[in-house]
Design an enzyme around this catalytic site. Structure first.
Site, PDB file in Angstrom:
ATOM      1  N   ARG A 108      11.163  -2.337  10.894  1.00 22.27           N
ATOM      2  CA  ARG A 108       9.714  -1.416  12.038  1.00 22.27           C
ATOM      3  C   ARG A 108       9.648  -2.534  12.609  1.00 22.27           C
ATOM      4  NH1 ARG A 108       4.770   0.323   8.208  1.00 22.27           N
ATOM      5  NH2 ARG A 108       4.075  -0.798  10.068  1.00 22.27           N
ATOM      6  N   LYS A 119       0.593  -1.329  -0.048  1.00 24.54           N
ATOM      7  CA  LYS A 119      -0.338  -0.156   0.174  1.00 24.54           C
ATOM      8  C   LYS A 119       0.733   0.926  -0.047  1.00 24.54           C
ATOM      9  CE  LYS A 119      -2.383  -0.606   3.706  1.00 24.54           C
ATOM     10  NZ  LYS A 119      -2.167  -1.248   4.607  1.00 24.54           N
ATOM     11  N   ARG A 154      10.929  -6.536   5.209  1.00 23.25           N
ATOM     12  CA  ARG A 154      10.819  -5.452   5.044  1.00 23.25           C
ATOM     13  C   ARG A 154      12.575  -4.931   5.246  1.00 23.25           C
ATOM     14  NH1 ARG A 154       5.159  -2.571   4.158  1.00 23.25           N
ATOM     15  NH2 ARG A 154       5.073  -3.257   6.155  1.00 23.25           N
TER      16      ARG A 154
END
Ligand code: AMP
Length: 209
Positions: free
Chosen positions: A153, A13, A127
């Site tokens: 993250r 997204k 990621r």
């Protein structure tokens, strides 16, 4: 263009929102980014949100609805916006609908990026973000340059990703029939290179590729 981007965590997204913003000349409004910024700034809201985010849980509806309604008042959002990560629940979608109706500025379209769950776990755990540029990389499919300053993250760790995917299935999946019935929903296959997904989105929204 007033558009919502839907899709599970790590469906791409954020990457596709960046493309759409540039193409459509409207801002991206990401509640995840706003909450991370609030946390980094150490505001009371950021600290409260962090309690939920670190567990892979959704932040309470009233907190994110308040953030979005304030953000939509900004001048740059008057010409349109891409919402990334909001709404995530039916009460959030209802609140957004009421807010936009009060501005006589209804949604144009809702785009869902579909990716199978097994792939999402791999994508999120591999990621990485370059903290200097905000650019997102994938250690296997889109490796970073050697000088990147990489961050992983905290909520992209495997057990948290699985919780976020469960949350998505439990809460956010209900938005597909919600927007389907409203005649606003477009679905795009999110598997493949980012440019391939971009081309599918452009075709679905009838934008030039
Ligand atoms: P994201 O970057 O969109 O994956 O969001 C990261 C985290 O922020 C989520 O796992 C939630 O804890 C929180 N969050 C972001 N947007 C929302 C929202 N619309 N409703 C509730 N929590 C949210």
């Amino acid at each position: 263009m007033r558009l919502i981007l839907l899709g599970p965590p790590a469906s791409g997204k954020g990457t596709q929102a960046a493309f759409l913003c540039e193409r459509l000349g409207v801002p991206k409004i990401s509640t995840g980014d706003m909450l991370r910024a609030a946390k980094a700034a150490g505001t009371p809201l950021g600290l409260e949100a962090q309690r939920y985010m670190s567990l892979g849980q959704l932040v309470p509806d009233e907190v994110v609805i308040g953030l979005v309604s304030e953000r939509l008042e900004d001048e740059d959002a008057k010409k349109g916006f891409i919402l990334d990560g909001f709404p995530r629940t039916v009460p959030q979608a209802d609140a957004l609908k009421a807010l936009l109706e009060s501005k006589s500025a209804p949604l144009d379209c809702v785009l869902q990026i579909d990716v199978a769950r097994e792939l999402l776990v791999e994508r999120a755990t591999l990621r990485r973000t370059d903290k200097r540029t905000g650019q997102i990389y994938h250690l296997k499919y889109s490796p970073p340059p050697p000088d990147a300053e990489l961050e992983h993250r905290a909520d992209d760790r495997e057990e948290t990703v699985i919780k976020r995917l469960d949350e998505y299935d439990a809460m956010t999946a209900a938005l597909l029939p919600y927007y389907g019935q409203a005649g606003l929903l477009h679905r795009v296959d999110g598997v493949g290179k980012p440019q391939e997904v971009t081309a599918r989105i452009a075709a679905s929204l009838k934008l030039e590729a």
